[in-house]
Design a protein around this motif. Structure first.
Motif, PDB file in Angstrom:
ATOM      1  N   ARG A   9      62.141 131.733 -48.273  1.00 22.30           N
ATOM      2  CA  ARG A   9      63.379 131.430 -47.552  1.00 22.30           C
ATOM      3  C   ARG A   9      63.151 131.606 -46.062  1.00 22.30           C
ATOM      4  NH1 ARG A   9      68.735 135.133 -47.972  1.00 22.30           N
ATOM      5  NH2 ARG A   9      69.971 134.014 -46.461  1.00 22.30           N
ATOM      6  N   THR A  10      63.612 130.631 -45.278  1.00 25.93           N
ATOM      7  CA  THR A  10      63.582 130.790 -43.826  1.00 25.93           C
ATOM      8  C   THR A  10      64.941 131.315 -43.386  1.00 25.93           C
ATOM      9  OG1 THR A  10      64.248 128.495 -43.463  1.00 25.93           O
ATOM     10  CG2 THR A  10      61.883 128.961 -43.456  1.00 25.93           C
ATOM     11  N   LEU A  11      64.898 132.230 -42.440  1.00 29.23           N
ATOM     12  CA  LEU A  11      66.114 132.873 -41.940  1.00 29.23           C
ATOM     13  C   LEU A  11      66.210 132.593 -40.444  1.00 29.23           C
ATOM     14  CD1 LEU A  11      65.171 136.070 -43.830  1.00 29.23           C
ATOM     15  CD2 LEU A  11      67.126 134.670 -44.423  1.00 29.23           C
ATOM     16  N   ILE A  54      75.517 143.395 -35.143  1.00 31.95           N
ATOM     17  CA  ILE A  54      74.914 143.031 -36.419  1.00 31.95           C
ATOM     18  C   ILE A  54      74.797 141.517 -36.567  1.00 31.95           C
ATOM     19  CG2 ILE A  54      75.164 143.194 -38.928  1.00 31.95           C
ATOM     20  CD1 ILE A  54      74.649 145.892 -37.592  1.00 31.95           C
ATOM     21  N   ARG A  55      73.603 141.070 -36.946  1.00 30.35           N
ATOM     22  CA  ARG A  55      73.378 139.656 -37.275  1.00 30.35           C
ATOM     23  C   ARG A  55      73.231 139.474 -38.773  1.00 30.35           C
ATOM     24  NH1 ARG A  55      69.581 136.671 -32.966  1.00 30.35           N
ATOM     25  NH2 ARG A  55      71.192 135.104 -33.087  1.00 30.35           N
ATOM     26  N   LYS A  77      57.523 137.493 -42.670  1.00 35.14           N
ATOM     27  CA  LYS A  77      56.905 137.083 -41.410  1.00 35.14           C
ATOM     28  C   LYS A  77      58.031 137.107 -40.397  1.00 35.14           C
ATOM     29  CE  LYS A  77      53.880 135.227 -38.580  1.00 35.14           C
ATOM     30  NZ  LYS A  77      54.076 135.989 -37.356  1.00 35.14           N
ATOM     31  N   THR A  78      58.042 138.156 -39.589  1.00 33.18           N
ATOM     32  CA  THR A  78      59.155 138.357 -38.677  1.00 33.18           C
ATOM     33  C   THR A  78      59.097 137.351 -37.533  1.00 33.18           C
ATOM     34  OG1 THR A  78      60.348 139.977 -37.359  1.00 33.18           O
ATOM     35  CG2 THR A  78      57.961 140.150 -37.338  1.00 33.18           C
ATOM     36  N   ARG A 102      66.648 133.249 -29.881  1.00 28.25           N
ATOM     37  CA  ARG A 102      66.562 132.835 -31.279  1.00 28.25           C
ATOM     38  C   ARG A 102      65.546 133.702 -32.016  1.00 28.25           C
ATOM     39  NH1 ARG A 102      63.947 127.306 -33.599  1.00 28.25           N
ATOM     40  NH2 ARG A 102      64.754 127.500 -35.723  1.00 28.25           N
ATOM     41  N   ARG A 103      65.867 134.021 -33.263  1.00 25.51           N
ATOM     42  CA  ARG A 103      64.957 134.766 -34.133  1.00 25.51           C
ATOM     43  C   ARG A 103      64.870 133.992 -35.437  1.00 25.51           C
ATOM     44  NH1 ARG A 103      64.542 138.534 -38.227  1.00 25.51           N
ATOM     45  NH2 ARG A 103      63.116 140.248 -37.796  1.00 25.51           N
ATOM     46  N   GLN A 104      63.675 133.615 -35.810  1.00 30.10           N
ATOM     47  CA  GLN A 104      63.491 132.909 -37.069  1.00 30.10           C
ATOM     48  C   GLN A 104      62.382 133.604 -37.841  1.00 30.10           C
ATOM     49  OE1 GLN A 104      62.557 128.712 -36.882  1.00 30.10           O
ATOM     50  NE2 GLN A 104      63.465 128.402 -38.890  1.00 30.10           N
TER      51      GLN A 104
END
Length: 189
Positions: free
Chosen positions: A41-43, A57-58, A72-73, A137-139
């Motif tokens: 899953r990609t977040l 909080i995200r 994988k942060t 952005r954080r993915q």
């Protein structure tokens, strides 16, 4: 397909290490993960444009349902907490570009008869005063390692003794995961 296959290989390597750490044969978990129910899953946490404050909080605090998760942060913001009761004990997880974070999941906790705890984690807005961390952005990419549906999940023989009896009844991995998913949505079987 290549990434998924690489994650399967890494998961099997980790499970061999887990088995040895638990005093089991190195291949103990292998049959449980043949024809597994793993998921990739990609977040995505989009750039907020600076409209949020540090610490907001995200993704709320939770544990993962399966045996383990390989993450994988995609930047700063992931926090972990060792003790569920300690509301102030959040620690920032390291953010290394070419590394993985491995979380123990609820299924492994059950297998170990609570000897190992699930990793409680959340995602927050990192320090917005730091230009590198801001509200960018954080993915991330999560590989959820789940046993095959008909695999029996019950306390392992090395995690049960006269002084530490089994806390859990056997359940199939498929039923266990379904119950956890339904419970997270306020439903129950």
């Amino acid at each position: 397909e290549e990434y998924f296959a690489a994650m399967e290989f890494l998961a099997n390597s980790l499970l061999r290490g887990f088995a040895l750490a638990l005093g089991l044969d190195e291949q103990y978990f292998r049959p449980y993960f043949e024809q597994h129910q793993c998921a990739l899953r990609t977040l995505n946490y989009p750039d907020t444009g600076g409209n949020l404050q540090s610490g907001q909080i995200r993704a709320g605090a939770h544990t993962d349902y399966g045996a383990l998760t390989i993450l994988k942060t995609g930047g700063p913001g992931l926090q972990v907490r060792k003790d569920v009761a300690d509301q102030e004990g959040w620690m920032n997880a390291p953010d290394f570009e070419d590394a993985f974070i491995v979380n123990v999941g609820d299924m492994m906790r059950r297998w170990t008869n609570d000897r190992w705890a699930s990793t409680l984690h959340r995602v927050v807005i990192p320090d917005v005063n730091n230009a590198l961390n801001g509200a960018q952005r954080r993915q991330s990419v999560a590989f959820f390692v789940n046993a095959r549906g008909d695999a029996s999940v019950e306390p392992l023989p090395t995690c049960v003794s006269e002084n530490y009896p089994a806390k859990y009844e056997p359940v199939t991995a498929g039923d266990y995961l379904l119950r956890k998913h339904l419970a997270s949505m306020g439903n129950a079987l």
